[in-house]
Design a protein around this motif. Structure first.
Motif, PDB file in Angstrom:
ATOM      1  N   ARG A   1       5.452  -0.402  -8.465  1.00  0.00           N
ATOM      2  CA  ARG A   1       4.158  -0.974  -8.800  1.00  0.00           C
ATOM      3  C   ARG A   1       4.191  -2.495  -8.771  1.00  0.00           C
ATOM      4  O   ARG A   1       3.247  -3.160  -8.374  1.00  0.00           O
ATOM      5  CB  ARG A   1       3.754  -0.481 -10.197  1.00  0.00           C
ATOM      6  CG  ARG A   1       2.512  -1.113 -10.754  1.00  0.00           C
ATOM      7  CD  ARG A   1       2.323  -0.732 -12.201  1.00  0.00           C
ATOM      8  NE  ARG A   1       1.095  -1.318 -12.713  1.00  0.00           N
ATOM      9  CZ  ARG A   1       0.727  -1.293 -13.970  1.00  0.00           C
ATOM     10  NH1 ARG A   1       1.501  -0.708 -14.848  1.00  0.00           N
ATOM     11  NH2 ARG A   1      -0.407  -1.838 -14.353  1.00  0.00           N
ATOM     12  N   THR A   2       5.302  -3.055  -9.190  1.00  0.00           N
ATOM     13  CA  THR A   2       5.444  -4.496  -9.313  1.00  0.00           C
ATOM     14  C   THR A   2       5.517  -5.196  -7.962  1.00  0.00           C
ATOM     15  O   THR A   2       5.395  -6.424  -7.898  1.00  0.00           O
ATOM     16  CB  THR A   2       6.707  -4.809 -10.116  1.00  0.00           C
ATOM     17  OG1 THR A   2       7.789  -4.004  -9.608  1.00  0.00           O
ATOM     18  CG2 THR A   2       6.510  -4.483 -11.582  1.00  0.00           C
ATOM     19  N   PHE A   3       5.708  -4.453  -6.880  1.00  0.00           N
ATOM     20  CA  PHE A   3       5.696  -5.050  -5.550  1.00  0.00           C
ATOM     21  C   PHE A   3       4.287  -5.483  -5.164  1.00  0.00           C
ATOM     22  O   PHE A   3       4.099  -6.458  -4.437  1.00  0.00           O
ATOM     23  CB  PHE A   3       6.241  -4.052  -4.527  1.00  0.00           C
ATOM     24  CG  PHE A   3       6.360  -4.582  -3.129  1.00  0.00           C
ATOM     25  CD1 PHE A   3       7.350  -5.490  -2.795  1.00  0.00           C
ATOM     26  CD2 PHE A   3       5.487  -4.168  -2.133  1.00  0.00           C
ATOM     27  CE1 PHE A   3       7.472  -5.984  -1.504  1.00  0.00           C
ATOM     28  CE2 PHE A   3       5.603  -4.643  -0.831  1.00  0.00           C
ATOM     29  CZ  PHE A   3       6.594  -5.560  -0.521  1.00  0.00           C
ATOM     30  N   TYR A   4       3.288  -4.765  -5.672  1.00  0.00           N
ATOM     31  CA  TYR A   4       1.906  -5.011  -5.284  1.00  0.00           C
ATOM     32  C   TYR A   4       1.211  -6.041  -6.160  1.00  0.00           C
ATOM     33  O   TYR A   4       0.259  -6.684  -5.730  1.00  0.00           O
ATOM     34  CB  TYR A   4       1.126  -3.695  -5.291  1.00  0.00           C
ATOM     35  CG  TYR A   4       1.727  -2.699  -4.338  1.00  0.00           C
ATOM     36  CD1 TYR A   4       1.517  -2.807  -2.970  1.00  0.00           C
ATOM     37  CD2 TYR A   4       2.548  -1.669  -4.795  1.00  0.00           C
ATOM     38  CE1 TYR A   4       2.089  -1.916  -2.082  1.00  0.00           C
ATOM     39  CE2 TYR A   4       3.126  -0.772  -3.910  1.00  0.00           C
ATOM     40  CZ  TYR A   4       2.886  -0.904  -2.557  1.00  0.00           C
ATOM     41  OH  TYR A   4       3.466  -0.019  -1.683  1.00  0.00           O
ATOM     42  N   ALA A   5       1.672  -6.200  -7.377  1.00  0.00           N
ATOM     43  CA  ALA A   5       1.132  -7.225  -8.275  1.00  0.00           C
ATOM     44  C   ALA A   5       2.049  -7.327  -9.477  1.00  0.00           C
ATOM     45  O   ALA A   5       2.652  -6.331  -9.895  1.00  0.00           O
ATOM     46  CB  ALA A   5      -0.285  -6.875  -8.728  1.00  0.00           C
TER      47      ALA A   5
ATOM     48  N   THR B   1       0.816   2.555  -5.075  1.00  0.00           N
ATOM     49  CA  THR B   1       0.044   2.116  -3.920  1.00  0.00           C
ATOM     50  C   THR B   1      -0.633   0.786  -4.136  1.00  0.00           C
ATOM     51  O   THR B   1      -1.062   0.136  -3.192  1.00  0.00           O
ATOM     52  CB  THR B   1      -1.038   3.144  -3.571  1.00  0.00           C
ATOM     53  OG1 THR B   1      -1.992   3.188  -4.635  1.00  0.00           O
ATOM     54  CG2 THR B   1      -0.442   4.510  -3.354  1.00  0.00           C
ATOM     55  N   GLY B   2      -0.811   0.363  -5.382  1.00  0.00           N
ATOM     56  CA  GLY B   2      -1.540  -0.851  -5.640  1.00  0.00           C
ATOM     57  C   GLY B   2      -3.026  -0.629  -5.740  1.00  0.00           C
ATOM     58  O   GLY B   2      -3.796  -1.554  -5.998  1.00  0.00           O
ATOM     59  N   ALA B   3      -3.490   0.613  -5.540  1.00  0.00           N
ATOM     60  CA  ALA B   3      -4.916   0.904  -5.653  1.00  0.00           C
ATOM     61  C   ALA B   3      -5.328   0.932  -7.116  1.00  0.00           C
ATOM     62  O   ALA B   3      -4.504   1.154  -8.004  1.00  0.00           O
ATOM     63  CB  ALA B   3      -5.220   2.256  -5.003  1.00  0.00           C
TER      64      ALA B   3
ATOM     65  N   GLU C   1       5.477  -8.901  -3.894  1.00  0.00           N
ATOM     66  CA  GLU C   1       5.596  -9.212  -2.474  1.00  0.00           C
ATOM     67  C   GLU C   1       5.198 -10.646  -2.136  1.00  0.00           C
ATOM     68  O   GLU C   1       5.589 -11.169  -1.086  1.00  0.00           O
ATOM     69  CB  GLU C   1       4.747  -8.241  -1.651  1.00  0.00           C
ATOM     70  CG  GLU C   1       3.257  -8.333  -1.951  1.00  0.00           C
ATOM     71  CD  GLU C   1       2.427  -7.362  -1.135  1.00  0.00           C
ATOM     72  OE1 GLU C   1       2.929  -6.842  -0.119  1.00  0.00           O
ATOM     73  OE2 GLU C   1       1.272  -7.125  -1.519  1.00  0.00           O
ATOM     74  N   ALA C   2       4.440 -11.294  -2.996  1.00  0.00           N
ATOM     75  CA  ALA C   2       4.088 -12.692  -2.741  1.00  0.00           C
ATOM     76  C   ALA C   2       5.337 -13.570  -2.649  1.00  0.00           C
ATOM     77  O   ALA C   2       5.321 -14.619  -2.000  1.00  0.00           O
ATOM     78  CB  ALA C   2       3.167 -13.218  -3.839  1.00  0.00           C
TER      79      ALA C   2
END
Length: 351
Positions: free
Chosen positions: A101-105, A13-15, A131-132
């Motif tokens: 997980r790597t999509f969020y950071a 989730t990136g949380a 995602e950046a």
């Protein structure tokens, strides 16, 4: 938006997460082990071609406990994220797994190395790029803070991708690196600059990345699946991801349109049935411990494409989501059976 420590991000989730994803146990708690598998599943795993990598979108689902699933005991998602990977990798059929997980950071090479140390030599990771790299405009969502709704300066920035995405992926995973997937969520084509300029920019982006890794791109806008895009990806040796998702064409049509069998590898992400959105599928299929609605058409389409790629001596990577049929590990077993049936009866395979 304040910068967050990537090592403290939850796996999916990136949380914020209370602990990094290391294998650790409390007190004398027994380690999580693999679930007992029926003899036919063990035999199936031994028969699969070495170039076929089937797996799931993640490994942290408590519902995957019990015979014929993945884990030998119940555990929380947090514990599975720390300890479950080694048990997951012992499943006879599962030879890859998605890392969301790597999509969020971005994560460090050390984190990737921790993952790699928990799996056997023949295992491969399918990793999503930050995602950046793939959002032309930041979504209007609280998670993006002051960046909400603004154009993203890092969109298709090859230098950013090279240093923060590709480099740790290569260094940390080594030979266990599978596809590095650049997923472009659905977005306004105008933010992309129009279809033609977008294709040119995507071509330039991949041309500027280091050679060696297996790159793949997943698009969620059907209007972008053009002949020009297929040609551009072929020129730079990038795999189009066949995405089984509600608002995309069937995977067999995507395969033809995007020349998927001409790519260095076949990459498929089977996420949803054609008639359900994500939340509806989650409600209907939770806790993901059994098949609820089999999607035979998609399974057979993926099996046909997989066998055709294997016959062309190309590796195949397929990750399955629980929301596809109800339980991703069970879907993987059925897909493996379908692939093996076609291999044995090779005269019926569409090449």
């Amino acid at each position: 938006m304040p910068e967050r420590d990537p090592s403290q991000l939850d796996l999916f989730t990136g949380a914020p997460s209370p602990t990094p994803p290391r294998v650790r146990r409390r007190g004398h708690e027994a380690p999580i082990g693999p679930a007992e598998q029926p003899e036919e599943v063990r035999a199936l795993g031994e028969q699969l071609p070495p170039g076929l990598f089937l797996g799931t979108s993640s490994w942290t689902f408590p519902g995957w406990e019990g015979k014929g699933l993945v884990y030998d005991r119940k555990a929380t998602p947090a514990r599975l994220s720390r300890e479950g990977l080694a048990a997951y990798a012992q499943h006879p059929v599962l030879r890859t797994v998605g890392v969301d997980r790597t999509f969020y950071a971005p994560v460090s090479a050390a984190t990737f190395a921790e993952y790699a140390a928990q799996v056997p030599a023949g295992f491969r990771f399918l990793v999503k790029a930050h995602e950046a790299c793939t959002l032309a405009r930041w979504p209007v969502h609280q998670r993006y803070g002051d960046l909400r709704g603004q154009l993203n300066e890092r969109f298709l920035d090859a230098a950013y991708a090279r240093d923060l995405v590709v480099a740790p992926f290569v260094e940390g995973l080594g030979e266990k690196a599978g596809p590095l997937v650049f997923q472009l969520p659905p977005q306004d084509p105008q933010d992309l600059g129009g279809v033609g300029p977008f294709v040119e920019r995507l071509h330039a982006f991949f041309s500027a990345l280091p050679r060696g890794p297996l790159y793949a791109v997943e698009l969620r806008n059907e209007s972008l699946l053009t002949e020009a895009l297929a040609q551009a990806l072929e020129e730079v040796g990038v795999c189009p991801v066949l995405a089984a998702w509600k608002n995309m064409p069937p995977v067999e049509r995507q395969a033809v349109r995007m020349r998927a069998l001409q790519a260095p590898a076949l990459v498929v992400r089977w996420m949803l049935p054609p008639h359900l959105d994500y939340e509806e599928a989650r409600r209907r299929y939770f806790p993901f411990d059994k098949l609820v609605e089999e999607d035979v058409r998609t399974r057979e389409a993926v099996a046909r494409a997989s066998v055709a790629a294997l016959r062309a001596s190309k590796p195949v990577f397929v990750t399955l989501n629980n929301k596809a049929e109800g339980s991703a590990p069970l879907s993987a077993v059925l897909l493996a059976r379908s692939v093996m049936l076609r291999i044995r009866n090779i005269g019926t395979v569409d090449s």
